[in-house]
Design a protein around this motif. Sequence first.
Motif, PDB file in Angstrom:
ATOM      1  N   HIS A  61     -21.172 -81.523 -24.576  1.00  0.00           N
ATOM      2  CA  HIS A  61     -20.944 -81.214 -23.173  1.00  0.00           C
ATOM      3  C   HIS A  61     -19.613 -80.469 -23.066  1.00  0.00           C
ATOM      4  CE1 HIS A  61     -22.026 -81.716 -19.022  1.00  0.00           C
ATOM      5  NE2 HIS A  61     -20.748 -81.898 -18.772  1.00  0.00           N
ATOM      6  N   LYS A  62     -19.727 -79.148 -22.971  1.00  0.00           N
ATOM      7  CA  LYS A  62     -18.496 -78.336 -22.951  1.00  0.00           C
ATOM      8  C   LYS A  62     -17.750 -78.554 -21.641  1.00  0.00           C
ATOM      9  CE  LYS A  62     -20.883 -74.951 -25.655  1.00  0.00           C
ATOM     10  NZ  LYS A  62     -21.260 -73.599 -25.915  1.00  0.00           N
ATOM     11  N   LEU A  63     -16.442 -78.680 -21.775  1.00  0.00           N
ATOM     12  CA  LEU A  63     -15.654 -78.914 -20.568  1.00  0.00           C
ATOM     13  C   LEU A  63     -14.416 -78.021 -20.570  1.00  0.00           C
ATOM     14  CD1 LEU A  63     -15.132 -80.672 -18.019  1.00  0.00           C
ATOM     15  CD2 LEU A  63     -13.829 -82.197 -19.504  1.00  0.00           C
ATOM     16  N   GLU A  84     -20.723 -77.948 -12.328  1.00  0.00           N
ATOM     17  CA  GLU A  84     -21.539 -77.978 -13.555  1.00  0.00           C
ATOM     18  C   GLU A  84     -22.498 -76.814 -13.526  1.00  0.00           C
ATOM     19  OE1 GLU A  84     -22.936 -81.487 -15.252  1.00  0.00           O
ATOM     20  OE2 GLU A  84     -21.776 -82.790 -13.913  1.00  0.00           O
ATOM     21  N   ASP A 118     -25.187 -76.312 -20.475  1.00  0.00           N
ATOM     22  CA  ASP A 118     -24.619 -77.637 -20.641  1.00  0.00           C
ATOM     23  C   ASP A 118     -23.096 -77.602 -20.712  1.00  0.00           C
ATOM     24  OD1 ASP A 118     -24.534 -80.311 -20.761  1.00  0.00           O
ATOM     25  OD2 ASP A 118     -24.769 -80.409 -22.940  1.00  0.00           O
ATOM     26  N   GLY A 119     -22.535 -77.152 -19.661  1.00  0.00           N
ATOM     27  CA  GLY A 119     -21.079 -77.112 -19.614  1.00  0.00           C
ATOM     28  C   GLY A 119     -20.588 -77.494 -18.238  1.00  0.00           C
ATOM     29  N   LYS A 120     -19.291 -77.688 -18.164  1.00  0.00           N
ATOM     30  CA  LYS A 120     -18.731 -78.059 -16.866  1.00  0.00           C
ATOM     31  C   LYS A 120     -17.354 -77.417 -16.746  1.00  0.00           C
ATOM     32  CE  LYS A 120     -17.612 -82.195 -14.243  1.00  0.00           C
ATOM     33  NZ  LYS A 120     -17.659 -83.654 -14.252  1.00  0.00           N
ATOM     34  N   LEU A 153     -15.256 -71.854 -23.516  1.00  0.00           N
ATOM     35  CA  LEU A 153     -16.678 -72.193 -23.675  1.00  0.00           C
ATOM     36  C   LEU A 153     -17.246 -71.653 -24.978  1.00  0.00           C
ATOM     37  CD1 LEU A 153     -17.754 -71.386 -20.017  1.00  0.00           C
ATOM     38  CD2 LEU A 153     -17.572 -73.650 -21.027  1.00  0.00           C
ATOM     39  N   ASN A 186     -16.393 -73.487 -28.756  1.00  0.00           N
ATOM     40  CA  ASN A 186     -16.639 -74.863 -28.348  1.00  0.00           C
ATOM     41  C   ASN A 186     -18.001 -75.330 -28.854  1.00  0.00           C
ATOM     42  OD1 ASN A 186     -16.847 -77.244 -26.858  1.00  0.00           O
ATOM     43  ND2 ASN A 186     -15.672 -76.380 -25.166  1.00  0.00           N
ATOM     44  N   TYR A 202     -23.907 -70.516 -22.363  1.00  0.00           N
ATOM     45  CA  TYR A 202     -22.969 -71.608 -22.105  1.00  0.00           C
ATOM     46  C   TYR A 202     -23.649 -72.842 -21.492  1.00  0.00           C
ATOM     47  CZ  TYR A 202     -19.413 -68.027 -22.727  1.00  0.00           C
ATOM     48  OH  TYR A 202     -18.620 -67.044 -23.225  1.00  0.00           O
ATOM     49  N   ASP A 242      -9.629 -76.961 -22.781  1.00  0.00           N
ATOM     50  CA  ASP A 242     -11.040 -77.085 -23.188  1.00  0.00           C
ATOM     51  C   ASP A 242     -11.196 -78.169 -24.241  1.00  0.00           C
ATOM     52  OD1 ASP A 242     -10.958 -75.956 -25.975  1.00  0.00           O
ATOM     53  OD2 ASP A 242     -10.228 -74.171 -24.920  1.00  0.00           O
TER      54      ASP A 242
END
Length: 443
Positions: free
Chosen positions: A336-338, A442, A299-301, A329, A332, A297, A356
Amino acid sequence: MSFVKSLIPQKLHADRKIFRSVYAIVIVDLIILFVSLSFIPIFLFIDFMEGAYIMFYSSLAALGYFVILKSSKNLTTCGHYFAFQSIVICLSMMYFTGGISSPFIFWLFCICPVSFLYFKEKTALLWTGIIIISFLTLAIAQIFGYPFVQHLTPKILNITWVVNFLFGVFIFVSTFRSFQIGLNKVNQKLKGTNSDLKNSNHELERFAYIASHDLKSPLRSVISFITLFNKRYKSQIDEKGQEFLDIIATNADQMQHLIEDILEYSKSKDRVIKKEKVDLNKVLKQIISHIDSKDFYLDGKIQVSPLPIVKSDFTIFKQLFQNLIDNGLKYNHSHHKLVSVRYLEQKTELYFRIKDNGIGMEEAYFEKIFEMFQRLHNKSQYQGTGIGLAVCKKIVQQLGGKIWVTSKLNEGSIFHLTFPKSILWSKKNKKDIKDKSLLGIEF
Ligand code: ADP
Protein backbone atom coordinates in the motif's frame (compact mmCIF):
# COMPACT_ATOMS: atom_id res chain seq x y z
CA MET A 1 64.11 51.43 -10.40
CA SER A 2 65.78 50.14 -13.56
CA PHE A 3 68.94 49.66 -11.44
CA VAL A 4 66.98 47.36 -9.08
CA LYS A 5 65.54 45.53 -12.10
CA SER A 6 69.01 45.02 -13.55
CA LEU A 7 70.06 43.20 -10.36
CA ILE A 8 67.33 40.60 -10.91
CA PRO A 9 68.23 37.78 -13.34
CA GLN A 10 66.19 37.81 -16.55
CA LYS A 11 64.82 34.35 -15.80
CA LEU A 12 62.95 35.71 -12.79
CA HIS A 13 61.27 38.49 -14.80
CA ALA A 14 58.82 36.15 -16.53
CA ASP A 15 56.49 35.34 -13.61
CA ARG A 16 54.96 38.59 -12.25
CA LYS A 17 54.41 37.13 -8.78
CA ILE A 18 57.99 35.89 -8.41
CA PHE A 19 59.36 39.09 -9.89
CA ARG A 20 57.43 41.22 -7.38
CA SER A 21 58.77 39.15 -4.47
CA VAL A 22 62.38 39.31 -5.72
CA TYR A 23 62.01 43.04 -6.35
CA ALA A 24 60.86 43.63 -2.75
CA ILE A 25 63.68 41.46 -1.40
CA VAL A 26 66.35 43.19 -3.48
CA ILE A 27 65.22 46.54 -2.09
CA VAL A 28 65.35 45.13 1.45
CA ASP A 29 68.86 43.82 0.76
CA LEU A 30 70.00 47.18 -0.64
CA ILE A 31 68.70 48.88 2.50
CA ILE A 32 70.57 46.35 4.67
CA LEU A 33 73.72 47.06 2.64
CA PHE A 34 73.25 50.81 3.05
CA VAL A 35 72.44 50.64 6.79
CA SER A 36 75.33 48.22 7.51
CA LEU A 37 77.81 50.42 5.67
CA SER A 38 76.53 53.49 7.52
CA PHE A 39 76.88 51.81 10.91
CA ILE A 40 80.56 50.87 10.33
CA PRO A 41 82.03 54.41 10.80
CA ILE A 42 79.59 55.14 13.64
CA PHE A 43 80.64 52.02 15.55
CA LEU A 44 84.31 52.74 14.83
CA PHE A 45 83.80 56.25 16.15
CA ILE A 46 82.46 55.00 19.50
CA ASP A 47 85.12 52.31 19.61
CA PHE A 48 82.62 49.46 19.27
CA MET A 49 84.90 47.23 17.21
CA GLU A 50 82.76 44.06 17.41
CA GLY A 51 79.79 46.02 16.03
CA ALA A 52 81.91 47.44 13.18
CA TYR A 53 83.15 43.92 12.26
CA ILE A 54 79.60 42.52 12.28
CA MET A 55 78.35 45.40 10.12
CA PHE A 56 81.26 44.82 7.75
CA TYR A 57 80.28 41.14 7.59
CA SER A 58 76.67 42.19 7.07
CA SER A 59 77.68 44.40 4.09
CA LEU A 60 79.60 41.50 2.56
CA ALA A 61 76.66 39.16 3.15
CA ALA A 62 74.32 41.66 1.45
CA LEU A 63 76.67 41.84 -1.55
CA GLY A 64 77.02 38.05 -1.49
CA TYR A 65 73.24 37.84 -1.80
CA PHE A 66 73.38 39.49 -5.24
CA VAL A 67 76.10 37.06 -6.33
CA ILE A 68 73.97 34.10 -5.20
CA LEU A 69 70.89 35.57 -6.90
CA LYS A 70 72.75 36.01 -10.21
CA SER A 71 74.42 32.59 -10.12
CA SER A 72 71.65 30.34 -8.73
CA LYS A 73 68.66 32.25 -10.18
CA ASN A 74 66.71 30.31 -7.62
CA LEU A 75 64.49 32.10 -5.14
CA THR A 76 64.51 29.32 -2.56
CA THR A 77 68.32 29.11 -2.42
CA CYS A 78 68.52 32.89 -2.05
CA GLY A 79 65.85 32.72 0.66
CA HIS A 80 67.79 30.21 2.74
CA TYR A 81 70.97 32.30 2.34
CA PHE A 82 69.16 35.51 3.32
CA ALA A 83 67.41 33.99 6.34
CA PHE A 84 70.55 32.27 7.64
CA GLN A 85 72.83 35.32 7.27
CA SER A 86 70.26 37.68 8.75
CA ILE A 87 69.68 35.51 11.83
CA VAL A 88 73.44 35.17 12.44
CA ILE A 89 74.01 38.93 12.05
CA CYS A 90 71.01 39.94 14.17
CA LEU A 91 71.82 37.53 17.00
CA SER A 92 75.47 38.65 17.08
CA MET A 93 74.43 42.30 17.19
CA MET A 94 71.90 41.58 19.92
CA TYR A 95 74.60 39.76 21.89
CA PHE A 96 76.73 42.90 21.96
CA THR A 97 73.92 45.44 22.36
CA GLY A 98 71.94 44.38 25.42
CA GLY A 99 70.35 41.03 24.46
CA ILE A 100 66.59 41.09 23.97
CA SER A 101 66.44 44.81 24.79
CA SER A 102 68.63 45.48 21.73
CA PRO A 103 67.23 47.64 18.89
CA PHE A 104 68.35 44.87 16.51
CA ILE A 105 65.35 42.86 17.68
CA PHE A 106 63.46 44.67 14.88
CA TRP A 107 65.83 43.24 12.30
CA LEU A 108 65.42 39.77 13.73
CA PHE A 109 61.64 39.79 13.50
CA CYS A 110 61.67 41.44 10.06
CA ILE A 111 63.06 38.18 8.69
CA CYS A 112 59.69 36.48 9.38
CA PRO A 113 57.52 38.44 6.90
CA VAL A 114 60.37 38.51 4.35
CA SER A 115 60.68 34.73 4.48
CA PHE A 116 57.01 34.51 3.37
CA LEU A 117 58.04 36.29 0.16
CA TYR A 118 60.67 33.64 -0.55
CA PHE A 119 59.18 30.37 0.47
CA LYS A 120 56.06 28.32 0.47
CA GLU A 121 54.14 28.54 3.73
CA LYS A 122 55.75 25.50 5.39
CA THR A 123 59.37 26.64 4.84
CA ALA A 124 58.52 30.20 5.87
CA LEU A 125 56.96 28.87 9.07
CA LEU A 126 60.08 26.78 9.68
CA TRP A 127 62.32 29.87 9.52
CA THR A 128 59.85 31.79 11.69
CA GLY A 129 60.13 28.94 14.21
CA ILE A 130 63.95 29.15 14.15
CA ILE A 131 63.75 32.91 14.77
CA ILE A 132 61.36 32.48 17.69
CA ILE A 133 63.56 29.73 19.22
CA SER A 134 66.68 31.95 18.85
CA PHE A 135 64.86 34.84 20.49
CA LEU A 136 63.61 32.61 23.34
CA THR A 137 67.15 31.26 23.91
CA LEU A 138 68.47 34.82 24.31
CA ALA A 139 65.52 35.76 26.52
CA ILE A 140 65.94 32.71 28.79
CA ALA A 141 69.70 33.35 29.05
CA GLN A 142 69.01 36.95 29.97
CA ILE A 143 66.29 36.08 32.50
CA PHE A 144 68.67 33.63 34.15
CA GLY A 145 71.26 36.38 34.54
CA TYR A 146 73.59 36.17 31.52
CA PRO A 147 75.19 39.64 31.33
CA PHE A 148 74.57 41.01 27.84
CA VAL A 149 76.66 44.19 27.82
CA GLN A 150 75.40 47.27 26.02
CA HIS A 151 78.26 48.53 23.84
CA LEU A 152 76.35 51.42 22.33
CA THR A 153 76.53 54.87 23.86
CA PRO A 154 73.10 56.30 24.85
CA LYS A 155 73.07 58.70 21.87
CA ILE A 156 73.98 56.02 19.31
CA LEU A 157 71.57 53.62 20.98
CA ASN A 158 68.73 56.09 20.37
CA ILE A 159 69.77 56.58 16.73
CA THR A 160 69.97 52.80 16.26
CA TRP A 161 66.46 52.40 17.75
CA VAL A 162 65.06 54.96 15.31
CA VAL A 163 66.88 53.51 12.26
CA ASN A 164 65.94 49.93 13.10
CA PHE A 165 62.37 50.86 13.92
CA LEU A 166 61.96 52.63 10.57
CA PHE A 167 63.56 49.67 8.84
CA GLY A 168 61.10 47.32 10.56
CA VAL A 169 58.09 49.46 9.64
CA PHE A 170 59.28 49.65 6.03
CA ILE A 171 59.63 45.86 5.78
CA PHE A 172 56.22 45.18 7.32
CA VAL A 173 54.48 47.73 5.12
CA SER A 174 56.21 46.65 1.91
CA THR A 175 55.65 42.91 2.47
CA PHE A 176 52.05 43.58 3.44
CA ARG A 177 51.60 45.62 0.23
CA SER A 178 53.17 42.85 -1.74
CA PHE A 179 50.72 40.32 -0.25
CA GLN A 180 47.84 42.68 -0.85
CA ILE A 181 48.74 43.19 -4.52
CA GLY A 182 49.04 39.40 -4.84
CA LEU A 183 45.65 38.90 -3.20
CA ASN A 184 44.01 41.50 -5.44
CA LYS A 185 45.45 39.76 -8.48
CA VAL A 186 44.12 36.39 -7.25
CA ASN A 187 40.70 37.97 -6.62
CA GLN A 188 40.62 39.46 -10.11
CA LYS A 189 41.63 36.12 -11.59
CA LEU A 190 38.88 34.38 -9.62
CA LYS A 191 36.32 36.92 -10.82
CA GLY A 192 37.44 36.31 -14.41
CA THR A 193 37.26 32.53 -14.01
CA ASN A 194 33.84 32.86 -12.41
CA SER A 195 32.44 34.87 -15.28
CA ASP A 196 34.06 32.48 -17.80
CA LEU A 197 32.39 29.59 -16.01
CA LYS A 198 29.04 31.38 -16.04
CA ASN A 199 29.39 32.03 -19.77
CA SER A 200 30.34 28.47 -20.61
CA ASN A 201 27.53 27.20 -18.38
CA HIS A 202 25.10 29.43 -20.20
CA GLU A 203 26.45 28.25 -23.55
CA LEU A 204 26.09 24.63 -22.50
CA GLU A 205 22.51 25.20 -21.44
CA ARG A 206 21.80 26.95 -24.75
CA PHE A 207 23.41 24.04 -26.56
CA ALA A 208 21.30 21.53 -24.60
CA TYR A 209 18.18 23.55 -25.37
CA ILE A 210 18.87 23.92 -29.10
CA ALA A 211 20.05 20.33 -29.54
CA SER A 212 17.06 18.85 -27.73
CA HIS A 213 14.65 21.26 -29.38
CA ASP A 214 15.91 20.36 -32.86
CA LEU A 215 15.88 16.64 -32.07
CA LYS A 216 12.26 16.80 -31.04
CA SER A 217 10.60 17.00 -34.45
CA PRO A 218 12.61 14.26 -36.28
CA LEU A 219 12.00 12.00 -33.28
CA ARG A 220 8.30 12.78 -33.36
CA SER A 221 8.17 11.66 -36.98
CA VAL A 222 10.14 8.49 -36.15
CA ILE A 223 7.55 7.66 -33.49
CA SER A 224 4.61 8.43 -35.80
CA PHE A 225 6.06 6.23 -38.55
CA ILE A 226 6.67 3.39 -36.11
CA THR A 227 3.01 3.63 -35.09
CA LEU A 228 1.92 3.83 -38.71
CA PHE A 229 4.14 0.92 -39.70
CA ASN A 230 2.75 -1.11 -36.80
CA LYS A 231 -0.82 -0.42 -37.88
CA ARG A 232 -0.39 -1.11 -41.59
CA TYR A 233 2.06 -3.98 -41.70
CA LYS A 234 1.47 -5.73 -38.36
CA SER A 235 -0.05 -8.75 -40.13
CA GLN A 236 2.87 -9.02 -42.56
CA ILE A 237 5.75 -9.17 -40.10
CA ASP A 238 6.73 -12.23 -38.11
CA GLU A 239 7.10 -12.47 -34.32
CA LYS A 240 10.82 -11.58 -34.30
CA GLY A 241 10.16 -8.55 -36.51
CA GLN A 242 7.44 -7.44 -34.10
CA GLU A 243 9.83 -7.84 -31.17
CA PHE A 244 12.42 -5.63 -32.91
CA LEU A 245 9.80 -3.06 -33.68
CA ASP A 246 8.70 -2.96 -30.04
CA ILE A 247 12.28 -2.40 -28.95
CA ILE A 248 12.62 0.49 -31.44
CA ALA A 249 9.34 1.97 -30.19
CA THR A 250 10.36 1.69 -26.51
CA ASN A 251 13.73 3.32 -27.17
CA ALA A 252 12.20 6.10 -29.22
CA ASP A 253 9.77 6.67 -26.38
CA GLN A 254 12.57 6.86 -23.84
CA MET A 255 14.45 9.28 -26.06
CA GLN A 256 11.42 11.48 -26.29
CA HIS A 257 11.14 11.60 -22.50
CA LEU A 258 14.81 12.42 -22.20
CA ILE A 259 14.59 15.22 -24.75
CA GLU A 260 11.52 16.67 -23.06
CA ASP A 261 13.22 16.58 -19.67
CA ILE A 262 16.42 18.19 -20.98
CA LEU A 263 14.34 20.88 -22.63
CA GLU A 264 12.44 21.43 -19.40
CA TYR A 265 15.68 21.72 -17.45
CA SER A 266 17.34 24.15 -19.84
CA LYS A 267 14.20 26.27 -20.08
CA SER A 268 13.86 26.45 -16.31
CA LYS A 269 16.84 28.77 -15.89
CA ASP A 270 15.52 31.67 -17.93
CA ARG A 271 11.95 31.17 -16.83
CA VAL A 272 10.24 34.22 -15.41
CA ILE A 273 8.48 33.27 -12.21
CA LYS A 274 5.00 34.71 -12.01
CA LYS A 275 3.71 36.32 -8.84
CA GLU A 276 0.11 35.13 -8.94
CA LYS A 277 -2.16 33.87 -6.21
CA VAL A 278 -1.56 30.12 -6.03
CA ASP A 279 -3.59 27.93 -3.75
CA LEU A 280 -1.28 24.98 -3.20
CA ASN A 281 -4.28 22.84 -2.16
CA LYS A 282 -5.60 23.25 -5.71
CA VAL A 283 -2.17 22.40 -7.12
CA LEU A 284 -2.16 19.16 -5.17
CA LYS A 285 -5.77 18.37 -6.18
CA GLN A 286 -4.78 18.65 -9.84
CA ILE A 287 -1.72 16.45 -9.36
CA ILE A 288 -3.71 13.81 -7.54
CA SER A 289 -6.48 13.73 -10.14
CA HIS A 290 -3.78 13.14 -12.76
CA ILE A 291 -2.18 10.33 -10.78
CA ASP A 292 -5.62 8.82 -10.26
CA SER A 293 -5.81 7.93 -13.92
CA LYS A 294 -2.52 6.05 -13.96
CA ASP A 295 -3.11 2.37 -13.24
CA PHE A 296 0.64 2.08 -12.67
CA TYR A 297 0.20 3.55 -9.21
CA LEU A 298 -2.84 1.48 -8.27
CA ASP A 299 -3.32 0.83 -4.58
CA GLY A 300 -1.83 3.97 -3.23
CA LYS A 301 -2.71 6.81 -0.97
CA ILE A 302 -1.68 10.41 -0.86
CA GLN A 303 -2.18 12.33 2.35
CA VAL A 304 -1.99 16.08 2.19
CA SER A 305 -2.16 18.40 5.16
CA PRO A 306 -3.74 21.83 4.64
CA LEU A 307 -1.41 23.90 2.47
CA PRO A 308 -0.96 27.66 2.24
CA ILE A 309 -1.76 30.12 -0.50
CA VAL A 310 1.39 31.58 -1.99
CA LYS A 311 2.40 34.44 -4.23
CA SER A 312 4.13 32.47 -6.95
CA ASP A 313 3.78 30.43 -10.11
CA PHE A 314 1.15 27.70 -10.39
CA THR A 315 2.98 25.76 -13.13
CA ILE A 316 6.32 25.52 -11.39
CA PHE A 317 4.82 24.53 -8.05
CA LYS A 318 2.81 21.87 -9.85
CA GLN A 319 5.96 20.60 -11.57
CA LEU A 320 7.83 20.54 -8.27
CA PHE A 321 5.25 18.58 -6.26
CA GLN A 322 4.42 16.38 -9.24
CA ASN A 323 8.05 15.23 -9.58
CA LEU A 324 8.38 14.50 -5.88
CA ILE A 325 5.04 12.69 -5.53
CA ASP A 326 5.61 10.69 -8.74
CA ASN A 327 9.00 9.56 -7.42
CA GLY A 328 7.47 8.61 -4.06
CA LEU A 329 5.07 6.29 -5.87
CA LYS A 330 7.50 5.11 -8.54
CA TYR A 331 10.38 4.10 -6.27
CA ASN A 332 8.03 2.17 -4.07
CA HIS A 333 7.27 -1.55 -3.72
CA SER A 334 4.98 -1.36 -0.71
CA HIS A 335 1.66 -3.19 -0.91
CA HIS A 336 0.00 0.00 0.00
CA LYS A 337 1.99 2.94 -1.31
CA LEU A 338 1.77 6.02 0.82
CA VAL A 339 2.99 9.53 0.07
CA SER A 340 2.24 12.30 2.52
CA VAL A 341 2.65 16.02 2.00
CA ARG A 342 2.88 18.03 5.20
CA TYR A 343 3.19 21.75 5.68
CA LEU A 344 4.42 23.75 8.63
CA GLU A 345 4.67 27.51 8.92
CA GLN A 346 7.86 28.18 10.83
CA LYS A 347 9.20 31.35 12.35
CA THR A 348 11.18 32.50 9.34
CA GLU A 349 10.27 30.07 6.56
CA LEU A 350 7.67 27.75 5.09
CA TYR A 351 8.48 24.08 5.51
CA PHE A 352 7.11 21.23 3.35
CA ARG A 353 7.79 17.56 3.84
CA ILE A 354 7.07 14.91 1.20
CA LYS A 355 7.37 11.48 2.76
CA ASP A 356 6.98 8.07 1.14
CA ASN A 357 7.15 4.46 2.25
CA GLY A 358 9.23 3.44 -0.77
CA ILE A 359 12.60 1.79 -1.37
CA GLY A 360 14.61 4.60 0.24
CA MET A 361 18.31 5.16 -0.44
CA GLU A 362 21.68 5.18 1.28
CA GLU A 363 23.08 8.38 2.77
CA ALA A 364 25.87 8.44 0.18
CA TYR A 365 23.31 9.45 -2.47
CA PHE A 366 21.53 12.24 -0.56
CA GLU A 367 23.30 14.98 -2.55
CA LYS A 368 24.01 13.10 -5.77
CA ILE A 369 20.37 12.50 -6.71
CA PHE A 370 19.87 16.23 -7.24
CA GLU A 371 22.51 16.29 -9.99
CA MET A 372 21.62 15.99 -13.68
CA PHE A 373 21.38 12.41 -15.01
CA GLN A 374 22.09 10.88 -11.61
CA ARG A 375 20.07 7.69 -11.27
CA LEU A 376 20.47 5.00 -8.66
CA HIS A 377 18.76 2.36 -10.77
CA ASN A 378 18.85 1.37 -14.40
CA LYS A 379 15.99 1.78 -16.86
CA SER A 380 14.98 -1.86 -16.75
CA GLN A 381 14.18 -1.45 -13.03
CA TYR A 382 12.53 1.99 -13.13
CA GLN A 383 11.80 4.25 -16.07
CA GLY A 384 13.33 7.70 -15.84
CA THR A 385 15.88 10.17 -17.10
CA GLY A 386 17.57 11.38 -13.92
CA ILE A 387 16.54 14.99 -14.53
CA GLY A 388 13.41 15.37 -12.36
CA LEU A 389 15.16 16.18 -9.09
CA ALA A 390 17.67 18.48 -10.82
CA VAL A 391 14.67 20.47 -12.09
CA CYS A 392 13.15 20.43 -8.56
CA LYS A 393 16.38 21.80 -7.11
CA LYS A 394 16.50 24.55 -9.71
CA ILE A 395 12.90 25.53 -9.04
CA VAL A 396 13.40 25.63 -5.28
CA GLN A 397 16.57 27.71 -5.67
CA GLN A 398 14.78 30.12 -7.99
CA LEU A 399 12.16 30.60 -5.30
CA GLY A 400 14.92 31.31 -2.77
CA GLY A 401 14.44 28.02 -0.93
CA LYS A 402 16.27 24.80 -0.14
CA ILE A 403 15.63 21.13 -0.85
CA TRP A 404 17.23 18.08 0.73
CA VAL A 405 16.47 14.47 1.39
CA THR A 406 16.72 12.13 4.36
CA SER A 407 16.14 8.43 3.87
CA LYS A 408 16.89 4.89 4.95
CA LEU A 409 17.26 2.02 2.54
CA ASN A 410 14.01 0.03 2.37
CA GLU A 411 12.33 2.38 4.84
CA GLY A 412 11.22 5.25 2.60
CA SER A 413 12.43 8.77 1.93
CA ILE A 414 11.56 12.24 3.13
CA PHE A 415 12.10 15.24 0.87
CA HIS A 416 12.31 18.49 2.83
CA LEU A 417 11.62 21.88 1.25
CA THR A 418 11.87 25.33 2.76
CA PHE A 419 10.89 28.66 1.23
CA PRO A 420 11.19 32.22 2.49
CA LYS A 421 8.06 33.45 4.23
CA SER A 422 7.85 36.31 1.77
CA ILE A 423 6.17 34.02 -0.77
CA LEU A 424 3.04 33.72 1.44
CA TRP A 425 0.04 35.39 -0.19
CA SER A 426 -1.22 36.92 3.03
CA LYS A 427 -0.65 36.71 6.74
CA LYS A 428 -4.17 35.36 7.25
CA ASN A 429 -2.97 32.22 5.56
CA LYS A 430 -3.65 30.01 8.56
CA LYS A 431 -7.31 31.03 8.41
CA ASP A 432 -7.43 30.48 4.65
CA ILE A 433 -6.27 26.92 4.83
CA LYS A 434 -8.53 25.76 7.66
CA ASP A 435 -11.32 24.32 5.56
CA LYS A 436 -9.30 22.93 2.74
CA SER A 437 -7.98 19.69 4.15
CA LEU A 438 -7.30 17.04 1.52
CA LEU A 439 -6.26 14.50 4.09
CA GLY A 440 -6.30 10.87 3.04
CA ILE A 441 -6.94 10.71 -0.66
CA GLU A 442 -6.92 7.18 -2.00
CA PHE A 443 -6.78 6.11 -5.62
P1 ADP B 1 14.32 9.85 -12.50
O1 ADP B 1 13.21 9.52 -11.56
O2 ADP B 1 13.85 10.28 -13.83
O3 ADP B 1 15.36 8.79 -12.56
P2 ADP B 1 15.01 11.93 -10.63
O4 ADP B 1 15.96 13.08 -10.80
O5 ADP B 1 13.61 12.26 -10.29
O6 ADP B 1 15.14 11.10 -11.96
O7 ADP B 1 15.60 11.00 -9.50
C1 ADP B 1 16.97 10.67 -9.49
C2 ADP B 1 17.20 9.35 -8.79
O8 ADP B 1 16.95 9.49 -7.38
C3 ADP B 1 16.24 8.27 -9.22
O9 ADP B 1 16.74 7.58 -10.34
C4 ADP B 1 16.13 7.38 -8.00
O10 ADP B 1 17.16 6.43 -8.04
C5 ADP B 1 16.36 8.32 -6.85
N1 ADP B 1 15.09 8.73 -6.20
C6 ADP B 1 14.36 9.82 -6.48
N2 ADP B 1 13.28 9.89 -5.67
C7 ADP B 1 13.32 8.80 -4.88
C8 ADP B 1 12.48 8.29 -3.84
N3 ADP B 1 11.37 8.93 -3.45
N4 ADP B 1 12.84 7.13 -3.25
C9 ADP B 1 13.96 6.49 -3.62
N5 ADP B 1 14.79 6.91 -4.59
C10 ADP B 1 14.48 8.04 -5.22
